[in-house]
Design a protein around this motif. Structure first.
Motif, PDB file in Angstrom:
ATOM      1  N   THR A 261      21.205   5.958  32.086  1.00  0.00           N
ATOM      2  CA  THR A 261      20.555   4.669  32.384  1.00  0.00           C
ATOM      3  C   THR A 261      21.550   3.509  32.324  1.00  0.00           C
ATOM      4  N   ARG A 262      22.820   3.817  32.063  1.00  0.00           N
ATOM      5  CA  ARG A 262      23.847   2.763  31.934  1.00  0.00           C
ATOM      6  C   ARG A 262      25.051   2.973  32.848  1.00  0.00           C
ATOM      7  N   ASN A 263      25.146   4.149  33.500  1.00  0.00           N
ATOM      8  CA  ASN A 263      26.424   4.473  34.145  1.00  0.00           C
ATOM      9  C   ASN A 263      26.475   4.145  35.637  1.00  0.00           C
ATOM     10  N   GLY A 264      25.623   3.233  36.076  1.00  0.00           N
ATOM     11  CA  GLY A 264      25.603   2.858  37.495  1.00  0.00           C
ATOM     12  C   GLY A 264      26.947   2.375  38.005  1.00  0.00           C
ATOM     13  N   GLU A 267      29.070   5.118  39.557  1.00  0.00           N
ATOM     14  CA  GLU A 267      28.627   5.481  40.916  1.00  0.00           C
ATOM     15  C   GLU A 267      29.060   4.447  41.942  1.00  0.00           C
ATOM     16  N   VAL A 268      28.908   3.169  41.600  1.00  0.00           N
ATOM     17  CA  VAL A 268      29.251   2.122  42.568  1.00  0.00           C
ATOM     18  C   VAL A 268      30.758   2.096  42.824  1.00  0.00           C
ATOM     19  N   LYS A 271      31.612   4.857  45.060  1.00  0.00           N
ATOM     20  CA  LYS A 271      31.199   4.535  46.434  1.00  0.00           C
ATOM     21  C   LYS A 271      32.180   3.563  47.096  1.00  0.00           C
ATOM     22  N   ILE A 304      24.911  -2.991  46.744  1.00  0.00           N
ATOM     23  CA  ILE A 304      24.417  -2.648  45.399  1.00  0.00           C
ATOM     24  C   ILE A 304      23.000  -3.210  45.312  1.00  0.00           C
ATOM     25  N   ALA A 307      17.074   0.665  42.667  1.00  0.00           N
ATOM     26  CA  ALA A 307      16.884   1.236  41.323  1.00  0.00           C
ATOM     27  C   ALA A 307      18.170   1.313  40.510  1.00  0.00           C
ATOM     28  N   ILE A 308      19.328   1.171  41.191  1.00  0.00           N
ATOM     29  CA  ILE A 308      20.583   1.229  40.405  1.00  0.00           C
ATOM     30  C   ILE A 308      20.821  -0.074  39.631  1.00  0.00           C
ATOM     31  N   ARG A 311      20.656  -0.156  35.982  1.00  0.00           N
ATOM     32  CA  ARG A 311      21.668   0.738  35.391  1.00  0.00           C
ATOM     33  C   ARG A 311      23.062   0.101  35.359  1.00  0.00           C
ATOM     34  N   LEU A 312      23.192  -1.099  35.925  1.00  0.00           N
ATOM     35  CA  LEU A 312      24.495  -1.774  35.898  1.00  0.00           C
ATOM     36  C   LEU A 312      24.360  -3.289  35.797  1.00  0.00           C
TER      37      LEU A 312
END
Ligand code: S3P
Length: 428
Positions: A261-264, A267-268, A271, A304, A307-308, A311-312
């Motif tokens: 729930t914190r590691n967005g 991922e970004v 990307k 960005i 739902a992400i 998480r960020l």
């Protein structure tokens, strides 16, 4: 204090960043409500978490600190005492909103306040459900602003759908639910950070999690725990972005919380083509963690949104720096919550970035950044916001000439030692 930054050739080395802020707050709170001793190592000695400690001491809880280990001598669920003075939450929204949930369940009177920034932040989202549970509040603008007076006790369990994905709101209701008979249920529109749920389970509470719905059983017997707090990904974020945008960098950040729930941000950045890998995955305090390795390279713009965002959410100011350096356009949207953080972070990020010559357009719920143009050093304001101060320091690493971040002492809210850690990576 002024922080002066000049362009860095590259960042090299292995670092650790301080303990997770969200987890540190919750460890003190649940430790205070548990029976027996709770021993927390790698506790974040930042000013926000010190505000939490101060508030609980004022309610009779014995809390000691020795070389980064915080010991909380739990009072049990019904052991807190009426504070003799106003509880000062400083700059900390987490202290305030979670504490309001706990105070709602206490058969005594208390008053909470905070600094200028905190006294502007909305508390009505928390007082509304807590009032439904039976707590009475008095405060400005129909109990939506600090200072707030609370008369608690005799709570009843509720089922509540939150209007926003906010962990502070969810946690406040769940913590109040500990003092009600039966099951308190919170449903959120998207999943926010779940540290309260994980820690409640660790301390022995009965909890059911089903997607975005969490149910807690009231009147548990919580038992003191011993654990180490993983390092804060929101603090690591500044060095993740710095290493990703300074060519030739190679940085490893050890023992960072990788809670999904914190590691967005990971991922970004991936990307955006950043070179990031995770090694040494482990678990500590019921939280996944690992080492994050980042190498410098060329980034590309991204979108960005959706739902992400929860998480960020705290990483958006520093992700805006990555976007300023990346080739092409980055669109950040669905992030209106940013406007009610320590500062209006849409406005403060955009206005400070513009000083570097970055093409940034403010939007009601985010910003659009045209990246890839050379940046020139600037004199920046922290606006009294720790994450804005650190994000601008990262911008200074890739901007020509000197960057000055004014009122940079605010960094101690979440990252004491930020400048030392930075120097280590530069001098390697
Ligand atoms: C936090 C939740 C988030 C986050 C804040 C810490 C927490 O706030 O921005 O820095 O520890 O629960 P919201 O609950 O307002 O989204």
């Amino acid at each position: 204090m002024k922080l002066k930054i000049t362009p860095v050739e590259s960042l090299q080395g292995t670092i650790t960043v301080p303990g997770d802020k969200s987890i540190s707050h919750r460890a003190v709170m649940l430790g205070a409500l548990a029976n027996g001793k709770t021993e927390i190592s790698n506790f974040l000695m930042g000013e926000d978490c010190l505000s939490t400690i101060k508030c609980f001491r004022a309610m009779g809880v014995d809390i000691t600190e020795n070389e980064g280990v915080v010991t909380v001598n739990g009072m049990g669920l019904t052991g807190l005492q009426e504070p003799k003075d106003v509880l000062d939450c400083g700059n900390s929204g987490t202290t305030t909103r979670l504490l309001l949930g706990i105070l709602a369940g206490q058969p005594f009177f208390s008053v909470l306040t905070g600094d200028q920034s905190l006294r502007r932040r909305p508390m009505g989202r928390v007082t509304a459900p807590l009032n439904q549970m039976g707590a009475a509040f008095a405060g400005r603008q129909n109990t939506s602003l600090l200072p707030l007076a609370v008369t608690g006790g005799n709570l009843k369990a509720i089922k509540y759908k939150t209007p926003v994905a906010s962990a502070q709101l969810k946690s406040s209701i769940l913590l109040a639910g500990l003092f009600a008979d039966g099951e308190t249920m919170v449903e959120e529109p998207a999943k926010s950070r779940d540290h309260t749920e994980r820690m409640l389970q660790r301390f022995g509470a009965q909890l059911k999690v089903d997607g975005c719905t969490t149910t807690v059983m009231g009147k548990p017997k919580l038992k003191g725990q011993k654990f180490s707090v993983p390092s804060d990904i929101s603090s690591a974020a500044f060095f993740m972005v710095a290493a990703a945008i300074v060519p030739g960098s190679n940085v490893t950040i050890k023992g960072v919380s990788l809670n999904p729930t914190r590691n967005g941000i990971i991922e970004v950045l991936q990307k955006m083509d950043a070179n990031i890998s995770i090694i040494n995955k482990q678990e500590e305090a019921g939280e996944p963690m690992g080492d994050i390795r980042i190498r410098g390279g060329t980034l590309k713009g991204t979108v960005i949104d959706g739902a992400i965002i929860p998480r960020l959410i705290d990483e958006i100011p520093v992700l805006a720096i990555a976007a300023a350096v990346a080739e092409g356009k980055t669109i950040i949207k669905d992030a209106a919550e940013l406007r009610i953080k320590e500062t209006d972070r849409v406005a403060t990020t955009a206005s400070e970035l513009a000083k570097f010559g970055v093409d940034v357009q403010e939007q009601p719920d985010g910003m659009i950044i045209e990246g890839g143009k050379p940046m020139s050093g600037a004199v920046c304001q922290s606006h009294g916001d720790h994450r804005i101060a650190m994000a601008m320091a990262v911008a200074g690493m890739v901007a020509s000439g000197e960057t000055v971040v004014q009122d940079a002492e605010i960094i101690n809210i979440s990252f004491p030692g930020f400048d030392k850690t930075l120097k280590m990576l530069i001098n390697n």
